[in-house]
Design an enzyme around this catalytic site. Sequence first.
Site, PDB file in Angstrom:
ATOM      1  N   PHE A 197       4.218 -41.600  55.606  1.00 51.40           N
ATOM      2  CA  PHE A 197       5.434 -40.825  55.906  1.00 51.40           C
ATOM      3  C   PHE A 197       6.494 -41.646  56.623  1.00 51.40           C
ATOM      4  CE2 PHE A 197       3.466 -40.416  60.116  1.00 51.40           C
ATOM      5  CZ  PHE A 197       4.580 -40.526  60.945  1.00 51.40           C
ATOM      6  N   LYS A 225       2.536 -42.138  44.659  1.00 48.97           N
ATOM      7  CA  LYS A 225       2.157 -40.900  45.352  1.00 48.97           C
ATOM      8  C   LYS A 225       2.686 -41.037  46.769  1.00 48.97           C
ATOM      9  CE  LYS A 225      -0.155 -38.971  47.958  1.00 48.97           C
ATOM     10  NZ  LYS A 225       0.419 -38.351  49.175  1.00 48.97           N
ATOM     11  N   GLU A 264       3.320 -36.520  51.488  1.00 43.43           N
ATOM     12  CA  GLU A 264       3.713 -35.119  51.254  1.00 43.43           C
ATOM     13  C   GLU A 264       4.592 -34.592  52.383  1.00 43.43           C
ATOM     14  OE1 GLU A 264       0.896 -36.408  52.079  1.00 43.43           O
ATOM     15  OE2 GLU A 264      -0.538 -34.993  52.950  1.00 43.43           O
ATOM     16  N   SER A 272      -2.800 -45.046  57.393  1.00 47.25           N
ATOM     17  CA  SER A 272      -3.619 -45.237  58.594  1.00 47.25           C
ATOM     18  C   SER A 272      -4.922 -45.981  58.246  1.00 47.25           C
ATOM     19  CB  SER A 272      -3.939 -43.876  59.209  1.00 47.25           C
ATOM     20  OG  SER A 272      -4.626 -43.086  58.267  1.00 47.25           O
ATOM     21  N   CYS A 288       4.694 -49.180  61.869  1.00 45.36           N
ATOM     22  CA  CYS A 288       3.480 -49.990  61.953  1.00 45.36           C
ATOM     23  C   CYS A 288       3.792 -51.310  62.649  1.00 45.36           C
ATOM     24  CB  CYS A 288       2.923 -50.249  60.570  1.00 45.36           C
ATOM     25  SG  CYS A 288       4.023 -51.228  59.582  1.00 45.36           S
ATOM     26  N   GLU A 344      -4.490 -45.920  67.988  1.00 42.59           N
ATOM     27  CA  GLU A 344      -3.097 -46.047  67.550  1.00 42.59           C
ATOM     28  C   GLU A 344      -2.424 -44.710  67.860  1.00 42.59           C
ATOM     29  OE1 GLU A 344      -2.233 -46.087  63.316  1.00 42.59           O
ATOM     30  OE2 GLU A 344      -0.482 -47.349  63.654  1.00 42.59           O
TER      31      GLU A 344
HETATM   32  P1  NAD Z   1      -1.966 -41.457  56.332  1.00 37.58           P
HETATM   33  O1  NAD Z   1      -3.075 -42.424  56.229  1.00 37.58           O
HETATM   34  O2  NAD Z   1      -2.248 -40.118  56.924  1.00 37.58           O
HETATM   35  O3  NAD Z   1      -1.362 -41.159  54.859  1.00 37.58           O
HETATM   36  C1  NAD Z   1      -0.956 -42.191  54.007  1.00 37.58           C
HETATM   37  C2  NAD Z   1      -1.014 -41.707  52.563  1.00 37.58           C
HETATM   38  O4  NAD Z   1      -2.363 -41.379  52.241  1.00 37.58           O
HETATM   39  C3  NAD Z   1      -0.215 -40.434  52.303  1.00 37.58           C
HETATM   40  O5  NAD Z   1       0.370 -40.527  51.033  1.00 37.58           O
HETATM   41  C4  NAD Z   1      -1.256 -39.325  52.366  1.00 37.58           C
HETATM   42  O6  NAD Z   1      -0.946 -38.228  51.528  1.00 37.58           O
HETATM   43  C5  NAD Z   1      -2.501 -40.015  51.849  1.00 37.58           C
HETATM   44  N1  NAD Z   1      -3.727 -39.519  52.479  1.00 37.58           N
HETATM   45  C6  NAD Z   1      -3.856 -38.958  53.706  1.00 37.58           C
HETATM   46  N2  NAD Z   1      -5.164 -38.677  53.956  1.00 37.58           N
HETATM   47  C7  NAD Z   1      -5.855 -39.075  52.873  1.00 37.58           C
HETATM   48  C8  NAD Z   1      -7.240 -39.064  52.532  1.00 37.58           C
HETATM   49  N3  NAD Z   1      -8.152 -38.596  53.356  1.00 37.58           N
HETATM   50  N4  NAD Z   1      -7.600 -39.576  51.338  1.00 37.58           N
HETATM   51  C9  NAD Z   1      -6.691 -40.068  50.487  1.00 37.58           C
HETATM   52  N5  NAD Z   1      -5.355 -40.112  50.761  1.00 37.58           N
HETATM   53  C10 NAD Z   1      -4.951 -39.614  51.935  1.00 37.58           C
HETATM   54  O7  NAD Z   1      -0.775 -42.195  57.088  1.00 37.58           O
HETATM   55  P2  NAD Z   1       0.600 -41.582  57.598  1.00 37.58           P
HETATM   56  O8  NAD Z   1       0.329 -40.702  58.777  1.00 37.58           O
HETATM   57  O9  NAD Z   1       1.385 -41.034  56.465  1.00 37.58           O
HETATM   58  O10 NAD Z   1       1.358 -42.916  58.055  1.00 37.58           O
HETATM   59  C11 NAD Z   1       1.199 -43.490  59.310  1.00 37.58           C
HETATM   60  C12 NAD Z   1       0.161 -44.583  59.310  1.00 37.58           C
HETATM   61  O11 NAD Z   1       0.514 -45.587  58.362  1.00 37.58           O
HETATM   62  C13 NAD Z   1       0.048 -45.305  60.636  1.00 37.58           C
HETATM   63  O12 NAD Z   1      -1.311 -45.540  60.898  1.00 37.58           O
HETATM   64  C14 NAD Z   1       0.787 -46.600  60.406  1.00 37.58           C
HETATM   65  O13 NAD Z   1       0.396 -47.680  61.243  1.00 37.58           O
HETATM   66  C15 NAD Z   1       0.450 -46.868  58.988  1.00 37.58           C
HETATM   67  N6  NAD Z   1       1.408 -47.785  58.375  1.00 37.58           N
HETATM   68  C16 NAD Z   1       0.991 -49.047  58.127  1.00 37.58           C
HETATM   69  C17 NAD Z   1       1.867 -49.963  57.583  1.00 37.58           C
HETATM   70  C18 NAD Z   1       1.439 -51.365  57.320  1.00 37.58           C
HETATM   71  O14 NAD Z   1       2.187 -52.091  56.701  1.00 37.58           O
HETATM   72  N7  NAD Z   1       0.270 -51.795  57.738  1.00 37.58           N
HETATM   73  C19 NAD Z   1       3.176 -49.566  57.265  1.00 37.58           C
HETATM   74  C20 NAD Z   1       3.556 -48.260  57.498  1.00 37.58           C
HETATM   75  C21 NAD Z   1       2.648 -47.362  58.066  1.00 37.58           C
END
Ligand code: NAD
Length: 505
Positions: free
Chosen positions: A154, A178, A181, A231, A286, A388
């Site tokens: 997000f 994808k 959401e 994450s 991140c 985090e």
């Molecule tokens: P998230 O892991 O909750 O979701 C990321 C994506 O995965 C979304 O599209 C979500 O719909 C999907 N998703 C969520 N739970 C899932 C599951 N159990 N199985 C399969 N797909 C699933 O992350 P977020 O809250 O949207 O974003 C924030 C996180 O992203 C933070 O931890 C941040 O550090 C990380 N991030 C990392 C980078 C990087 O380059 N390393 C860059 C941006 C964000």
Amino acid sequence: MQPESPKTIGHFIGNRHAGGASGRFAPVFDPATGARTARVALASAAEVDRAVAAAGEAAATWRSASLARRAALLFRYRELLRAHRDELAGLITAEHGKVRPDALGEVARGLEIVELACAVPEKLKGELSTEVSTGVDVASIRQPLGVVAGITPFNFPAMVPLWMFPVAVACGNAFVLKPSEKDPSAALRLAGLAAEAGFPDGVLNVVNGDRETVDHLLAHPGVAAVSFVGSTPVARAVHAAATRHGKRVQALGGAKNHMLVLPDADLDLAADSATGAAYGSAGERCMAVSVVVAVGEETGDALVARLAERAAAVRVGPGTDPDAEMGPLITREHRDRVASYVHGARAQGADVVVDGTGYTVPGHEDGFFLGVSLLDRVTPEMDAYRDEIFGPVLCVVRAGTYEEAVSLINASPWGNGAAVFTRDGGAARRFQLEVEAGMVGVNVPIPVPVGSHSFGGWKDSLFGDHHVYGTDGIRFCTRGKVITTRWPDPAGTEAGIDLGFPRNR
Ligand code: NAD
């Protein structure tokens, strides 16, 4: 009871908007007001199948599109994105909440990757050795994989998708995205503009959804590779599931970025940098600096005084307010979770120098706002250090020596980025070689590498071998082929059977 949502956000398959046939939806909020502004369709298995089929069909012909045609199309796309950057920034602010200049910055960084992709004729040049054996030449080329899927978080609803699909498409693949959401509209607009730029039907598709949608994409036999950013627990699970299904995967995870401040550093520069990097985008980056490690008590005291002064001056408000420097958090639940770390740190013995919990913005009492928090004398056992937080909370840890500080940083399970602030070139050089992180800043708070360099962390911040975009991105989206050629002289005497292992002559 919330009133019925006014708008439904669907998918984009084969260059056409598609509705939500699954009957499953998730709410989309304006984080600045707390109001539900739309509902987003969560794709069913059948809708994922349709998107992958559209992409598969497109990939079969797109792989033969000339490099000149691909580059021309990406140049057109770049111009369209530039022309629509205000609109894109508006969509980001409306659903993510970040302030407008930050949203514009996100679009600008995403544009850099489109510019990199425009250079595809140069980037996909192969290698040729002539006469490796008498009359034999060897060429190495890279070819597209087919359908690449991208799953994005997000916090950068435009930039992270732009890290992925321009490179994949430039390399001759089709893409199924994808997005998160929580803020899906920017990604759909990116796809609409791609269609306007001339991306053929099915080359870029968007399916909205949740875990169920992702699980189906990861298992789909039509998907060759998966780029994931999110994450750490989900990145780890996505990497395991997609590799189990035989796919190539890069899964970028969470972070806990440390900034080391040595006693000889310019403390005003360090405090300015830490403040921007900790609280920018409400800490939902991140690349946020979430821990400052100060070497020496004197350094710590002087730095905390400067950080407290700056934290008190951060202006929090809706992303559309030109005076606001920091917007709301993404959801009410996330805001409350972040606040709980500040309360927990106090209970566990940290000094809460600035407490941003309980902060409200007049006229936006239902918005998901939080003020900024500064915690001093945090120790590695505290939850605020271990997890985090992904919010506007900066932890200060005191260390006795450089060595102690680097051991602390290297003991972290994450390794996305790390920074050092010092005037000592030797110490900085030592740090950049010793620190276990994929991206390092020297007198720069964690830098996001430019488009021509790849982005990615170490340890629990990246599962897989490839970083995104840059040279690594091109390699991730292609596979190598080595071609050995001989054109025998029809009048020659080279024919004949030889059962020995071929040797070069
Ligand atoms: P998230 O892991 O909750 O979701 C990321 C994506 O995965 C979304 O599209 C979500 O719909 C999907 N998703 C969520 N739970 C899932 C599951 N159990 N199985 C399969 N797909 C699933 O992350 P977020 O809250 O949207 O974003 C924030 C996180 O992203 C933070 O931890 C941040 O550090 C990380 N991030 C990392 C980078 C990087 O380059 N390393 C860059 C941006 C964000």
